[in-house]
Enzyme design. Structure first.
Site, short mmCIF file in Angstrom:
data_model
loop_
_atom_site.label_atom_id
_atom_site.label_comp_id
_atom_site.label_asym_id
_atom_site.label_seq_id
_atom_site.Cartn_x
_atom_site.Cartn_y
_atom_site.Cartn_z
N LEU A 145 0.82 -1.34 0.14
CA LEU A 145 0.05 0.04 -0.04
C LEU A 145 0.94 1.24 0.08
O LEU A 145 1.65 1.43 1.04
CB LEU A 145 -1.10 0.04 1.14
CG LEU A 145 -1.89 1.13 1.59
CD1 LEU A 145 -2.97 1.10 0.23
CD2 LEU A 145 -2.50 1.20 2.80
N ASP A 146 0.60 2.35 -0.96
CA ASP A 146 1.20 3.46 -1.16
C ASP A 146 2.70 3.53 -0.68
O ASP A 146 3.16 4.49 -0.29
CB ASP A 146 0.63 4.42 0.23
CG ASP A 146 -0.87 4.80 0.04
OD1 ASP A 146 -1.39 4.54 -1.14
OD2 ASP A 146 -1.47 4.68 1.14
#
Ligand code: GRF
Length: 188
Positions: A145-146
Site C-alpha cells: 500500500l502507498d
C-alpha cells in the site's frame, strides 16, 4: 502522432478522475494524444459514476466482494479489449495483486508526502501532525500500500488555525495540478 490509451480505477467521489479527463482526454501533448478509454468503479454507489455519465466516459462497476486475485482477474478481463498503456488510480480503495501490476503500468495519487501518512486517513493525519508542510505524492503502484517508486510530489505550507475543510480543499487543488503533469511525465 501516437495515441496513449488510459483507464481509470476509482471507488468514490471521482473528482480527480473528472479533472484528469477534462485536462487530458483527446488532447495532444508532444505529438501524443491521450485517450481515456474506460473507468472502473469498485463501488456501485460511487459519485464518480455520475461524473463519468456527465463527461461521457464509459464506466463499468466491479464491486469488491471477491478476494484480490479473483477481483484482479475480472479487472484484467474488462481492460483487455482496450489496449491500455497506463492505468491511473484515482481514489481506488483496493490493493492490487502482483498479477495486475505486472500486466499494466499503474500509478496512484496519495494525499500526503509519502512515505509519511500512508493509508486511507492521510489527510486528517497530516492535518493533525506537527509538521509545517503537507502535500501530495504520485507514485507507481506496487503490491504494498502507498509504497511504489515516486513520480512527483508537491507541498503546501500549513496555516495556523486553518479549518480541516479548507486544508482538504487545498490538498485536493494540489492534486488537480500535480496528477495531470505526472501522467504526462510518465507517458511522454
Ligand atoms: C484523493 O485524495 C486521492 O489522493 C486519494 O483518494 C482521494 C480521491 O478523491 N487516493 P476523488 O475521488 O478523486 O475526489
Amino acid at each position: 502522432m501516437i495515441t496513449k490509451n488510459l483507464a481509470v480505477l476509482f471507488s468514490g467521489n471521482g473528482s480527480n478522475l473528472e479533472n484528469l479527463y477534462l485536462k487530458l482526454h483527446n488532447k495532444v501533448f508532444d505529438n501524443c494524444k491521450i485517450d481515456f478509454k474506460i473507468a472502473i468503479s469498485s463501488r456501485k454507489n460511487a459519485y464518480g459514476i455520475t461524473r463519468c455519465e456527465n463527461i461521457g466516459l464509459k464506466c463499468e462497476v466491479l464491486s469488491s466482494k471477491d478476494n484480490k486475485e479473483n477481483y484482479d482477474l475480472k479487472l484484467l478481463d474488462i481492460l483487455s479489449p482496450y489496449n491500455i498503456d497506463l492505468v491511473v488510480l484515482a481514489g481506488f480503495m483496493r490493493v492490487l495483486s502482483d498479477r495486475f501490476i505486472d500486466a499494466y503500468t499503474t500509478i496512484n495519487i496519495h494525499p500526503s508526502i509519502l512515505p509519511l501518512f500512508k493509508g486511507a486517513n492521510a489527510i486528517v493525519e497530516s492535518y493533525q501532525s506537527n509538521m509545517k508542510v503537507a502535500g501530495v505524492s504520485v507514485h507507481y503502484v506496487s503490491s504494498e500500500l502507498d509504497s511504489g517508486e515516486l513520480i512527483d510530489q508537491d507541498t503546501i505550507k500549513k496555516i495556523d488555525g486553518e479549518e480541516l475543510e479548507s486544508f482538504k480543499n487545498r490538498i485536493h487543488n494540489l492534486e488537480y495540478e500535480i496528477y495531470p503533469k505526472a501522467i504526462l511525465k510518465v507517458l511522454l
